[in-house]
Scaffold this motif. Sequence first.
Motif, PDB file in Angstrom:
ATOM      1  N   ASP A 127       0.757  -1.105  -0.103  1.00  0.00           N
ATOM      2  CA  ASP A 127       0.354   0.134   0.197  1.00  0.00           C
ATOM      3  C   ASP A 127       0.877   1.001  -0.073  1.00  0.00           C
ATOM      4  N   LYS A 128       1.901   0.798   0.386  1.00  0.00           N
ATOM      5  CA  LYS A 128       3.294   2.092  -0.049  1.00  0.00           C
ATOM      6  C   LYS A 128       2.842   2.757  -1.854  1.00  0.00           C
ATOM      7  N   PRO A 129       2.979   4.331  -1.315  1.00  0.00           N
ATOM      8  CA  PRO A 129       3.068   4.529  -2.869  1.00  0.00           C
ATOM      9  C   PRO A 129       4.519   4.459  -2.682  1.00  0.00           C
ATOM     10  N   ASN A 130       5.010   5.177  -4.044  1.00  0.00           N
ATOM     11  CA  ASN A 130       6.363   5.261  -4.801  1.00  0.00           C
ATOM     12  C   ASN A 130       7.006   6.963  -4.657  1.00  0.00           C
ATOM     13  N   HIS A 131       7.368   7.196  -3.480  1.00  0.00           N
ATOM     14  CA  HIS A 131       7.554   8.562  -3.823  1.00  0.00           C
ATOM     15  C   HIS A 131       9.193   8.903  -4.078  1.00  0.00           C
ATOM     16  N   SER A 132       9.378   7.896  -4.482  1.00  0.00           N
ATOM     17  CA  SER A 132      11.301   8.204  -5.874  1.00  0.00           C
ATOM     18  C   SER A 132      10.786   9.919  -6.599  1.00  0.00           C
ATOM     19  N   ILE A 133      11.170  10.146  -6.851  1.00  0.00           N
ATOM     20  CA  ILE A 133      11.518  11.526  -7.839  1.00  0.00           C
ATOM     21  C   ILE A 133      12.115  11.210  -9.449  1.00  0.00           C
ATOM     22  N   ILE A 134      13.155  10.559  -8.843  1.00  0.00           N
ATOM     23  CA  ILE A 134      14.063  10.272  -9.919  1.00  0.00           C
ATOM     24  C   ILE A 134      13.494   9.430 -11.218  1.00  0.00           C
ATOM     25  N   GLY A 135      13.913  10.323 -12.464  1.00  0.00           N
ATOM     26  CA  GLY A 135      13.257   9.997 -13.744  1.00  0.00           C
ATOM     27  C   GLY A 135      12.095  10.988 -13.790  1.00  0.00           C
ATOM     28  N   LYS A 136      11.532  11.810 -12.587  1.00  0.00           N
ATOM     29  CA  LYS A 136      10.257  12.846 -13.372  1.00  0.00           C
ATOM     30  C   LYS A 136      11.230  13.569 -13.706  1.00  0.00           C
ATOM     31  N   GLU A 137      10.179  14.169 -15.112  1.00  0.00           N
ATOM     32  CA  GLU A 137      10.628  15.054 -15.984  1.00  0.00           C
ATOM     33  C   GLU A 137       9.790  16.362 -15.382  1.00  0.00           C
ATOM     34  N   PHE A 138      10.496  17.307 -15.609  1.00  0.00           N
ATOM     35  CA  PHE A 138       8.982  19.058 -15.453  1.00  0.00           C
ATOM     36  C   PHE A 138      10.145  20.246 -15.768  1.00  0.00           C
ATOM     37  N   GLN A 139       9.086  21.243 -15.579  1.00  0.00           N
ATOM     38  CA  GLN A 139       9.392  22.178 -16.442  1.00  0.00           C
ATOM     39  C   GLN A 139       9.741  23.336 -14.941  1.00  0.00           C
ATOM     40  N   LYS A 140       8.525  23.540 -13.850  1.00  0.00           N
ATOM     41  CA  LYS A 140       8.886  24.143 -12.389  1.00  0.00           C
ATOM     42  C   LYS A 140       9.264  22.898 -11.504  1.00  0.00           C
ATOM     43  N   PHE A 141      10.032  22.916 -10.595  1.00  0.00           N
ATOM     44  CA  PHE A 141      10.077  21.525 -10.081  1.00  0.00           C
ATOM     45  C   PHE A 141       8.615  21.763  -9.177  1.00  0.00           C
ATOM     46  N   GLU A 142       7.911  23.336  -8.562  1.00  0.00           N
ATOM     47  CA  GLU A 142       6.599  22.834  -8.271  1.00  0.00           C
ATOM     48  C   GLU A 142       5.324  21.908  -8.535  1.00  0.00           C
ATOM     49  N   HIS A 143       5.809  21.475  -9.525  1.00  0.00           N
ATOM     50  CA  HIS A 143       4.924  21.149 -10.620  1.00  0.00           C
ATOM     51  C   HIS A 143       5.540  19.828  -9.810  1.00  0.00           C
ATOM     52  N   ILE A 144       6.600  19.246  -8.981  1.00  0.00           N
ATOM     53  CA  ILE A 144       6.212  17.901  -8.685  1.00  0.00           C
ATOM     54  C   ILE A 144       5.657  18.056  -7.326  1.00  0.00           C
ATOM     55  N   ASN A 145       4.321  16.720  -7.076  1.00  0.00           N
ATOM     56  CA  ASN A 145       4.098  17.305  -5.943  1.00  0.00           C
ATOM     57  C   ASN A 145       4.731  16.852  -4.844  1.00  0.00           C
ATOM     58  N   ALA A 146       5.437  16.021  -4.862  1.00  0.00           N
ATOM     59  CA  ALA A 146       6.810  15.424  -3.192  1.00  0.00           C
ATOM     60  C   ALA A 146       7.145  16.712  -3.226  1.00  0.00           C
ATOM     61  N   LEU A 147       7.680  17.866  -4.267  1.00  0.00           N
ATOM     62  CA  LEU A 147       8.403  19.718  -3.714  1.00  0.00           C
ATOM     63  C   LEU A 147       7.427  20.515  -3.471  1.00  0.00           C
ATOM     64  N   ALA A 148       6.452  19.790  -2.938  1.00  0.00           N
ATOM     65  CA  ALA A 148       5.203  21.413  -3.117  1.00  0.00           C
ATOM     66  C   ALA A 148       5.711  22.452  -2.221  1.00  0.00           C
ATOM     67  N   ASP A 149       6.053  21.543  -0.890  1.00  0.00           N
ATOM     68  CA  ASP A 149       6.753  22.202  -0.306  1.00  0.00           C
ATOM     69  C   ASP A 149       7.808  22.774   0.332  1.00  0.00           C
ATOM     70  N   TYR A 150       8.943  23.216  -0.727  1.00  0.00           N
ATOM     71  CA  TYR A 150      10.085  23.466  -1.052  1.00  0.00           C
ATOM     72  C   TYR A 150       9.915  24.588  -1.432  1.00  0.00           C
ATOM     73  N   THR A 151      11.164  24.967  -0.950  1.00  0.00           N
ATOM     74  CA  THR A 151      11.192  26.395  -1.758  1.00  0.00           C
ATOM     75  C   THR A 151      12.917  26.713  -2.187  1.00  0.00           C
ATOM     76  N   LYS A 152      12.792  27.326  -3.672  1.00  0.00           N
ATOM     77  CA  LYS A 152      14.519  26.888  -4.151  1.00  0.00           C
ATOM     78  C   LYS A 152      15.454  27.748  -3.424  1.00  0.00           C
ATOM     79  N   ILE A 153      16.473  27.427  -3.017  1.00  0.00           N
ATOM     80  CA  ILE A 153      17.269  28.458  -2.233  1.00  0.00           C
ATOM     81  C   ILE A 153      18.249  28.851  -3.785  1.00  0.00           C
ATOM     82  N   SER A 154      18.706  28.177  -4.504  1.00  0.00           N
ATOM     83  CA  SER A 154      19.917  28.194  -6.163  1.00  0.00           C
ATOM     84  C   SER A 154      20.001  26.966  -6.992  1.00  0.00           C
ATOM     85  N   ASP A 155      19.977  27.476  -8.292  1.00  0.00           N
ATOM     86  CA  ASP A 155      19.863  26.838  -9.280  1.00  0.00           C
ATOM     87  C   ASP A 155      21.026  26.959  -9.708  1.00  0.00           C
TER      88      ASP A 155
END
Length: 175
Positions: free
Chosen positions: A21-49
């Motif tokens: 029943d445990k969902p897979n929380h791995s984000i490796i392999g995920k594609e994005f244009q803005k990190f906020e579009h990845i649900n697991a990263l919704a509560d994070y803030t960008k420090i640097s890029d």
Amino acid sequence: MRNLFFIFTLFLIVSCGSKTDKPNHSIIGKEFQKFEHINALADYTKISDTSFYDNTFHEPMYGILHLQNQNHNLLLFKSIARDSINTITYTVLDTLEIKDLNTPEVISIGYCEFNEEQNINLISLVDKTDSLYIQNIKKVWQANTETHKIEPIIDFTGLNCINESYEVLDHPKLK
């Protein structure tokens, strides 16, 4: 006895074939244009890029995105791809989580060099300082463009890191 063996074998087959029943929380392999579009990263803030080049291309091919939430620092090693209309898509190659930094510690990306050769894909955990050069390097990792992994570096011999927040204006000898 045969019935007991049959029941045990059936139990093993059923339990090994069932899904967790445990969902897979791995984000490796995920594609994005803005990190906020990845649900697991919704509560994070960008420090640097930071982005960097591979020796064969003129466009940045890789990057390290430093994100932070209340208790964690998350570093995403990502590839950078452009389509025919120059839309950028990132793919998460690997992650590094650093929990609960001590007060004097900071994460530095791209400000270290090995044997006087700058290596922009180095991530270091260092103590804050007011001097130009970091005196206390605690840990170092390399975003390896061949393996697509963030790998720890054990031997710091020949490693120098520069304080990225050093103010040249405050030091007349360096103006």
